[in-house]
Motif scaffolding. Structure first.
Motif, PDB file in Angstrom:
ATOM      1  N   MET B 247      17.814  40.741   5.309  1.00  0.00           N
ATOM      2  CA  MET B 247      17.666  39.535   4.497  1.00  0.00           C
ATOM      3  C   MET B 247      16.459  38.720   4.955  1.00  0.00           C
ATOM      4  SD  MET B 247      21.491  38.106   4.181  1.00  0.00           S
ATOM      5  CE  MET B 247      22.569  38.613   2.862  1.00  0.00           C
ATOM      6  N   GLN B 248      15.676  38.280   4.000  1.00  0.00           N
ATOM      7  CA  GLN B 248      14.526  37.445   4.334  1.00  0.00           C
ATOM      8  C   GLN B 248      14.509  36.288   3.333  1.00  0.00           C
ATOM      9  OE1 GLN B 248      10.233  38.700   3.593  1.00  0.00           O
ATOM     10  NE2 GLN B 248      10.558  39.343   5.705  1.00  0.00           N
ATOM     11  N   ASP B 249      14.497  35.053   3.828  1.00  0.00           N
ATOM     12  CA  ASP B 249      14.537  33.899   2.913  1.00  0.00           C
ATOM     13  C   ASP B 249      13.236  33.790   2.142  1.00  0.00           C
ATOM     14  OD1 ASP B 249      16.973  33.461   3.923  1.00  0.00           O
ATOM     15  OD2 ASP B 249      16.501  31.574   4.972  1.00  0.00           O
ATOM     16  N   VAL B 250      13.332  33.336   0.892  1.00  0.00           N
ATOM     17  CA  VAL B 250      12.132  33.013   0.106  1.00  0.00           C
ATOM     18  C   VAL B 250      12.365  31.632  -0.498  1.00  0.00           C
ATOM     19  CG1 VAL B 250      11.545  35.415  -0.449  1.00  0.00           C
ATOM     20  CG2 VAL B 250      13.056  34.131  -1.984  1.00  0.00           C
ATOM     21  N   ALA B 251      11.293  31.023  -0.980  1.00  0.00           N
ATOM     22  CA  ALA B 251      11.409  29.678  -1.537  1.00  0.00           C
ATOM     23  C   ALA B 251      12.071  29.721  -2.907  1.00  0.00           C
ATOM     24  CB  ALA B 251      10.039  29.048  -1.632  1.00  0.00           C
ATOM     25  N   GLU B 252      11.741  30.769  -3.662  1.00  0.00           N
ATOM     26  CA  GLU B 252      12.282  30.848  -5.014  1.00  0.00           C
ATOM     27  C   GLU B 252      12.254  32.282  -5.492  1.00  0.00           C
ATOM     28  OE1 GLU B 252       9.273  28.401  -7.121  1.00  0.00           O
ATOM     29  OE2 GLU B 252       8.591  30.328  -7.932  1.00  0.00           O
ATOM     30  N   LEU B 253      12.992  32.533  -6.578  1.00  0.00           N
ATOM     31  CA  LEU B 253      12.928  33.830  -7.246  1.00  0.00           C
ATOM     32  C   LEU B 253      12.563  33.544  -8.702  1.00  0.00           C
ATOM     33  CD1 LEU B 253      16.151  35.620  -5.883  1.00  0.00           C
ATOM     34  CD2 LEU B 253      13.775  36.248  -5.354  1.00  0.00           C
ATOM     35  N   GLY B 254      11.558  34.284  -9.192  1.00  0.00           N
ATOM     36  CA  GLY B 254      11.092  34.057 -10.553  1.00  0.00           C
ATOM     37  C   GLY B 254      11.396  35.248 -11.430  1.00  0.00           C
ATOM     38  N   PRO B 255      10.974  35.213 -12.681  1.00  0.00           N
ATOM     39  CA  PRO B 255      11.286  36.276 -13.622  1.00  0.00           C
ATOM     40  C   PRO B 255      10.883  37.650 -13.102  1.00  0.00           C
ATOM     41  CG  PRO B 255      10.081  34.510 -14.713  1.00  0.00           C
ATOM     42  CD  PRO B 255      10.105  34.180 -13.269  1.00  0.00           C
ATOM     43  N   GLY B 256      11.702  38.623 -13.338  1.00  0.00           N
ATOM     44  CA  GLY B 256      11.402  39.992 -12.922  1.00  0.00           C
ATOM     45  C   GLY B 256      11.781  40.277 -11.485  1.00  0.00           C
ATOM     46  N   GLU B 257      12.108  39.233 -10.717  1.00  0.00           N
ATOM     47  CA  GLU B 257      12.391  39.463  -9.296  1.00  0.00           C
ATOM     48  C   GLU B 257      13.878  39.757  -9.060  1.00  0.00           C
ATOM     49  OE1 GLU B 257       9.341  37.708  -6.375  1.00  0.00           O
ATOM     50  OE2 GLU B 257      10.193  35.991  -7.432  1.00  0.00           O
ATOM     51  N   ILE B 258      14.094  40.459  -7.962  1.00  0.00           N
ATOM     52  CA  ILE B 258      15.460  40.810  -7.568  1.00  0.00           C
ATOM     53  C   ILE B 258      15.680  40.276  -6.162  1.00  0.00           C
ATOM     54  CG2 ILE B 258      17.006  42.734  -6.986  1.00  0.00           C
ATOM     55  CD1 ILE B 258      15.509  44.332  -9.206  1.00  0.00           C
ATOM     56  N   GLY B 259      16.791  39.604  -5.947  1.00  0.00           N
ATOM     57  CA  GLY B 259      17.050  39.055  -4.617  1.00  0.00           C
ATOM     58  C   GLY B 259      18.495  38.640  -4.493  1.00  0.00           C
ATOM     59  N   PHE B 260      18.768  37.814  -3.484  1.00  0.00           N
ATOM     60  CA  PHE B 260      20.156  37.414  -3.281  1.00  0.00           C
ATOM     61  C   PHE B 260      20.257  35.904  -3.187  1.00  0.00           C
ATOM     62  CE2 PHE B 260      18.483  37.503   1.022  1.00  0.00           C
ATOM     63  CZ  PHE B 260      19.037  36.373   1.578  1.00  0.00           C
ATOM     64  N   ILE B 261      21.443  35.400  -3.448  1.00  0.00           N
ATOM     65  CA  ILE B 261      21.750  34.004  -3.158  1.00  0.00           C
ATOM     66  C   ILE B 261      23.104  33.944  -2.456  1.00  0.00           C
ATOM     67  CG2 ILE B 261      20.462  33.021  -5.107  1.00  0.00           C
ATOM     68  CD1 ILE B 261      23.197  32.766  -6.581  1.00  0.00           C
ATOM     69  N   THR B 262      23.284  32.870  -1.681  1.00  0.00           N
ATOM     70  CA  THR B 262      24.636  32.557  -1.220  1.00  0.00           C
ATOM     71  C   THR B 262      24.878  31.115  -1.637  1.00  0.00           C
ATOM     72  OG1 THR B 262      24.023  31.653   0.937  1.00  0.00           O
ATOM     73  CG2 THR B 262      24.383  34.040   0.831  1.00  0.00           C
ATOM     74  N   ALA B 263      26.160  30.812  -1.919  1.00  0.00           N
ATOM     75  CA  ALA B 263      26.442  29.493  -2.471  1.00  0.00           C
ATOM     76  C   ALA B 263      27.861  29.054  -2.123  1.00  0.00           C
ATOM     77  CB  ALA B 263      26.235  29.524  -3.985  1.00  0.00           C
ATOM     78  N   SER B 264      28.254  29.271  -0.855  1.00  0.00           N
ATOM     79  CA  SER B 264      29.601  28.890  -0.409  1.00  0.00           C
ATOM     80  C   SER B 264      30.692  29.403  -1.347  1.00  0.00           C
ATOM     81  CB  SER B 264      29.742  27.367  -0.286  1.00  0.00           C
ATOM     82  OG  SER B 264      28.735  26.871   0.524  1.00  0.00           O
ATOM     83  N   ILE B 265      30.560  30.660  -1.754  1.00  0.00           N
ATOM     84  CA  ILE B 265      31.585  31.273  -2.604  1.00  0.00           C
ATOM     85  C   ILE B 265      32.532  32.028  -1.672  1.00  0.00           C
ATOM     86  CG2 ILE B 265      32.018  32.859  -4.523  1.00  0.00           C
ATOM     87  CD1 ILE B 265      29.013  32.365  -5.314  1.00  0.00           C
ATOM     88  N   LYS B 266      33.835  31.820  -1.845  1.00  0.00           N
ATOM     89  CA  LYS B 266      34.770  32.375  -0.867  1.00  0.00           C
ATOM     90  C   LYS B 266      35.243  33.775  -1.203  1.00  0.00           C
ATOM     91  CE  LYS B 266      36.104  28.156   1.289  1.00  0.00           C
ATOM     92  NZ  LYS B 266      35.279  27.286   0.406  1.00  0.00           N
ATOM     93  N   GLN B 267      35.372  34.075  -2.476  1.00  0.00           N
ATOM     94  CA  GLN B 267      35.943  35.378  -2.842  1.00  0.00           C
ATOM     95  C   GLN B 267      35.048  36.129  -3.791  1.00  0.00           C
ATOM     96  OE1 GLN B 267      40.025  36.108  -3.769  1.00  0.00           O
ATOM     97  NE2 GLN B 267      40.494  33.954  -3.503  1.00  0.00           N
ATOM     98  N   VAL B 268      34.956  37.428  -3.557  1.00  0.00           N
ATOM     99  CA  VAL B 268      34.182  38.274  -4.448  1.00  0.00           C
ATOM    100  C   VAL B 268      34.758  38.221  -5.868  1.00  0.00           C
ATOM    101  CG1 VAL B 268      33.548  40.656  -4.920  1.00  0.00           C
ATOM    102  CG2 VAL B 268      33.344  39.764  -2.624  1.00  0.00           C
ATOM    103  N   ARG B 269      36.079  37.994  -5.916  1.00  0.00           N
ATOM    104  CA  ARG B 269      36.749  37.883  -7.206  1.00  0.00           C
ATOM    105  C   ARG B 269      36.133  36.825  -8.125  1.00  0.00           C
ATOM    106  NH1 ARG B 269      41.016  40.992  -7.604  1.00  0.00           N
ATOM    107  NH2 ARG B 269      41.229  41.861  -5.552  1.00  0.00           N
ATOM    108  N   ASP B 270      35.544  35.793  -7.511  1.00  0.00           N
ATOM    109  CA  ASP B 270      34.953  34.722  -8.322  1.00  0.00           C
ATOM    110  C   ASP B 270      33.593  35.110  -8.890  1.00  0.00           C
ATOM    111  OD1 ASP B 270      37.175  33.312  -7.606  1.00  0.00           O
ATOM    112  OD2 ASP B 270      36.208  32.328  -5.904  1.00  0.00           O
ATOM    113  N   THR B 271      33.103  36.261  -8.497  1.00  0.00           N
ATOM    114  CA  THR B 271      31.786  36.674  -8.978  1.00  0.00           C
ATOM    115  C   THR B 271      31.952  37.996  -9.711  1.00  0.00           C
ATOM    116  OG1 THR B 271      31.391  37.879  -6.938  1.00  0.00           O
ATOM    117  CG2 THR B 271      30.604  35.611  -7.012  1.00  0.00           C
TER     118      THR B 271
END
Lengths: 391, 599
Positions: B247-271
């Protein structure tokens, strides 16, 4: 003192661990030795009798049994010394039964008179088969002719003679066994021990069977048929079964073995001998070292026991069930309940009765529970069912 | 933030063992994305089971920066998709997140059934496809034959297929250049409202749920408040980045890009995979098309061998479910097997993977009951019930009809085994849909009932073709058939755990097989025991376990009492482990052998 184990009688078991040759099916504690120091053995037996009698105190001694091994290889003087010591240590019953197991070979037959002289009044001959090729397969060193001669000598020497046969042997048909058993019954033994061949782990047969080399053993159906044939023939000849594998003219049952099956008391001396003794109301199981040299050493240093444990009421009840149901007379459910504090399940008894495997009879002394003839054929399962459902 | 024209997003389609992971490793390695020291074989398949089975279960992704021969820097995003039909929906989402595919075919083997299913997914997603012939340096390599086969079977142009040996590093540079020049750049509008597709998600013990996203339109930044459009939940982005593959942090993700986010989500079920993520304010009006909830199709019972491990099993299942929204479970009690769980899976492989993980990662010995499928029970009152467990089948008088799931099975098989395979499919109530040749290899397509496939189809197929067939399937819907619940009666008592749903025409055969098996598994009792298979009240198969005739110790004297007592203790303990059905004791092992899925 537990009255019941006294009622079961009191006997002395003497184990002589040596044989001229080891039989391939035998899992008893037997050893082949070139030289045996007979004097050391006499001393050890006598020392044990003295030690144990000091623990039991004076009791009426009903039986002595010389087992082995091959006790007919004992010096008659050794046998005499043991009998005399036992008579002196305890209170000998008037009709004391003194049995010696004997190999039916010519050498042993020559000693029968001397054994009689020493006090032996009953012999149990290891005839095993009345078929020479099978005797060889069983690893026996005697022939049928020798066995017959030995039997005749024994018959003329002792009050009571029993012999053993092993059946359900390799390739033995129903007809083969019928013929052989008929022949055996025509000899005038008052007691027969008829065992189905059991392949035990740790024996030559066990190893052969594991390697797939022991062929021609009967399947469950043939084994069951052979068992039924045995019951039919013996009953017809006046030697009904009184125990799973033991048959006798009524009154000629082995009193010593009945002590085991009645869960009575007995002292066990010699290598690998077990005992059950009730002392000050406590019932004990005793054991000795199996190796002859080790046992001699143990005795020399004070006690032949390698282990002595108290038996709980539950364990006594289990033993009573295991041993007692082997007898055609069966058990007293009330005695089981007194020992274990549990009752045999009425539901199980009803179920097993419906299947014709057990039967209840009332006697003046109370209710008795016995396995029927077909129940005795599946006794292990009957006992397990009763024991597991008691509560 | 990279210009769209300098982004290439792609996946790799391949059959197991055809070299997908090795090729991915070489691409990563040759662009110095990972240092020599960090390189370990098959970087992307992170789970042990994935490495062992050579399959990918979760989508993995890596961002590769490549300076092309034209001197310009390109960002290449590889999504490594799950390669199995059980995860067909996940595959389709991953495919829609990229614009092109490398179709990797082992040039010594040719095209396999599984390759077909995935390549069709790529075609469905409008991918440009670059054929890659791998293992080109092996003596058995036949590039011309395989090229022809790709054209015949898949129907794409293979004349400019790349010749590669991922293992030896041959053709890697050419592959990178082909990705840059032959695959299209993504399209998207930076100024439009945010639309990001949720490609996959998993639970990380330190970060919570990690969500893999592909930005379609707009820009996503740290601290943005975003909405998951499926259920309207709002989360604030804690962390945003790309995989390199760490994992490497970036400032932003724009169109066409693929990456990850985390957002204090507790269960995979919610996604939910396929969901659309937009901004809370000024968000998109409409989600991206194509979302489907994942539905379990195969069910089985999982019970701990040691009933004391039930709580451990519960914990382990809950933990696994945190990371796998497609896996469902509910508690089940069985007279035969005690406490356990009835679990739902996307397919047989999914079932095996979960079972393996429970046994291996959580060290629990499991009894896995024979898998069954979900039947639709149409009641006379017009309602429909889903049946997950044959034991729950309602009384027939209330049932109008039963529907079962059907699959389209694609099987490729060497010519000499074709007859056996056709017979197997016919025997399993299959309807032939196609029989064509992929080059010299027959390709058969059958419409089959899934319940016949989960029974032992795989094993039978393997055995009749000596392991040379390749097999793949997809669910095609539900259809009515003569399906009945078969009960097993032991000594006239029904044993619910052994109930199964079967086709009427196959009931006798299955019933007889089960009765015969049980006759060997149940120990003889002191009485004879009828073992019957019945439908409704009608007995369709019967075996009789005869009564025990002899079980007695021949010799038992003084010293033997001790030994016999020990035996009795064992028998008593053994009886406690038996399950009682009326007067019959059935050892747990018998249930295990009768019910278990052969692995």
């Amino acid at each position: 003192m537990d009255v019941e184990s006294v009622e079961g009688g009191f006997g002395l078991y003497v184990h002589w661990p040596f044989c001229a040759a080891k039989c391939p099916y035998c899992d008893f504690n037997s050893h082949v030795a070139k030289v045996v120091d007979h004097r050391a053995w006499v001393e050890s037996y006598l020392s044990e009798i003295k030690r144990i009698s000091s623990e039991t105190g004076p009791r009426v001694l009903n039986t002595i049994f010389f087992g082995g091994g091959t006790p007919s290889l004992m010096e008659p003087e050794t046998v005499a010394a043991v009998i005399d010591a036992a008579r002196a240590a305890w209170l000998p019953a008037n009709d004391m039964e003194i049995t010696l197991e004997a190999n039916p070979g010519s050498v042993e037959a020559g000693r029968f008179a001397a054994f009689r002289q020493a006090g032996v009044n009953r012999v149990s001959l290891g005839v095993q088969a009345l078929h020479d090729p099978d005797l060889r397969r069983l690893g026996r060193i005697h022939s049928v002719a020798e066995a017959r001669t030995a039997f005749d000598i024994a018959r003329n020497t002792f009050d009571r003679v029993s012999f053993d046969l092993i059946y359900a042997r390799q390739d033995q048909s129903r007809e083969d066994w019928r013929r052989e058993l008929t022949e055996a019954l025509s000899m005038t033994a008052d007691h027969l021990s008829l065992y189905q061949l059991t392949v035990e782990d740790g024996t030559v047969f066990g190893a052969r069977a594991a390697a797939g080399h022991l062929r021609g053993l009967p399947d469950e159906d043939l084994g069951a048929d052979l068992y039924q044939i045995t019951q039919d023939l013996c009953e017809a000849r006046g030697l009904p079964a009184y125990e799973v594998s033991n048959h006798a003219v009524p009154g000629s049952e082995s009193r010593h073995n009945l002590i085991y099956w009645h869960a009575g008391d007995w002292a066990g001396i010699g290598p690998g001998a077990h005992g059950r003794l009730t002392i000050n109301g406590q019932r004990f199981a005793t054991e000795t070292a199996k190796a002859p040299a080790k046992w001699l050493k143990d005795v020399h240093t004070g006690s032949g026991y390698s282990d002595q444990t108290t038996i709980s009421g539950n364990d006594q009840a289990d033993e009573y069930l295991i041993m007692g149901l082997r007898l055609t007379e069966g058990i007293e459910p009330a005695r089981y309940a007194r020992l274990s504090g549990q009752h045999l399940s009425a539901q199980t008894i009803a179920h097993l009765s419906d299947l014709g495997l057990i039967a209840e009879t009332s006697t003046p002394a109370g209710l008795r529970l016995a396995a029927t003839r077909s129940g005795r054929a599946v006794l292990n399962a009957v006992i397990a069912e009763l024991a597991a459902t008691a509560g | 933030m990279t210009e769209l024209s300098h982004i290439r997003n792609f996946s790799i389609v391949a059959h197991i063992d055809h070299g997908k992971s090795t090729l991915a490793d070489r691409l990563i390695q040759s662009t110095n994305t990972v240092s020599e020291r960090e390189m370990k074989e098959q970087l992307l398949d992170a789970m042990d089971i994935e490495r062992e089975r050579g399959i990918t279960i979760k989508a993995n992704t890596v961002r590769i920066e490549y300076i092309a021969d034209n001197g310009e820097l390109y960002v290449l995003n590889l999504i490594d998709t799950p390669g199995h039909v059980d995860f067909a929906y996940e595959v389709s989402r991953s495919m829609h997140a990229v614009e092109g595919s490398l179709l990797v075919v082992d040039s010594t083997q040719g095209v396999e059934a599984q390759t077909l299913a995935n390549v069709y997914q790529a075609i469905d997603a409008d991918h440009d496809i670059i054929p890659v012939l791998n293992k080109i340096d092996l003596p058995a390599s036949e590039p011309d034959r395989v090229r022809e086969q790709i054209e015949d079977v898949i129907g794409i142009d293979a004349s400019d297929a790349l010749l590669v040996s991922a293992k030896s590093g041959i053709g890697i540079h050419e592959t990178l250049e082909a990705i840059v020049h032959r695959l299209p750049a993504p399209v998207g509008d930076r100024d439009a409202p945010l639309k990001a597709m949720l490609v996959d998600s998993w639970y990380d013990p330190y970060l919570g749920v990690v969500v893999l996203v592909r930005i379609m339109d707009g820009v996503m930044k740290k601290n943005d408040r975003v909405k998951f459009m499926r259920n309207g939940t709002i989360h604030q982005i804690d962390k945003i980045g790309v995989f390199r593959p760490a994992m490497q942090d970036v400032a932003e993700l724009g169109p066409g890009e693929i990456g990850f986010i985390t957002a204090s989500i507790k269960q995979v079920r919610d996604t939910k995979v396929g969901d659309t993520i937009t901004h809370e304010k000024k968000g998109a009006d409409k989600p991206l098309p194509g979302f489907q909830p994942s539905i379990p199709v195969v069910f089985c019972g999982l019970f701990p061998v040691d009933s004391a491990e039930f709580e451990d099993l519960r914990d382990a299942i809950e933990k696994l479910a945190l990371n796998d929204a497609s896996f469902s479970f509910e508690m089940e009690t069985s007279a035969a097997l005690g406490f356990g769980f009835r679990c739902g899976f996307l397919g047989l492989l999914h079932l095996e993977v979960i079972r393996d993980r429970l046994e291996r990662e959580y060290d629990i010995d499991l009894i896995t009951t024979a898998p069954s499928v979900v039947y639709h029970i149409f009641m006379k009152d017009g309602t429909m019930q889903e049946l997950h467990n044959p034991a729950d089948m309602p009384d027939l008088t209330y049932v109008d009809h039963v529907e079962e799931p059907r699959i389209k099975a694609t099987i490729m098989v060497p010519d000499e085994y074709l007859g056996d395979v056709l017979k197997l499919c016919q025997d399993r109530r299959g309807i032939q849909m196609e029989l064509t040749y992929a080059g010299t290899r027959p390709l058969v397509v059958y419409d089959l009932p899934l319940n016949e496939v989960v029974f032992d189809f795989y094993d039978r197929l393997k055995s009749v073709t000596k392991g040379y067939a390749s097999f793949d399937y997809q669910l095609i819907g539900y259809r009515e058939d003569q399906l009945v619940k078969m009960q097993i009666l032991v000594n006239d008592e029904p044993v619910d755990a052994l109930s199964m749903m079967v086709h009427r025409d196959r009931a006798e055969m299955r019933g007889r097989a089960m009765c015969e098996k049980l006759k060997d598994l149940i120990p003889r009792h002191m009485f004879k025991i009828p073992i019957q298979a019945a439908i409704g009240g009608k007995v369709i198969a019967r075996e009789t376990l005869s009564a025990m005739r002899k079980d007695v110790t021949a010799k038992c004297y003084g010293g033997d009492a001790t030994r016999k007592k020990k035996l009795l203790e064992k028998q008593k303990a053994g009886k406690k482990k038996m399950r009682q059905f009326g007067k019959v004791d059935i050892p747990q092992e018998a249930f295990i052998s009768a019910l278990k899925m052969d692995s």
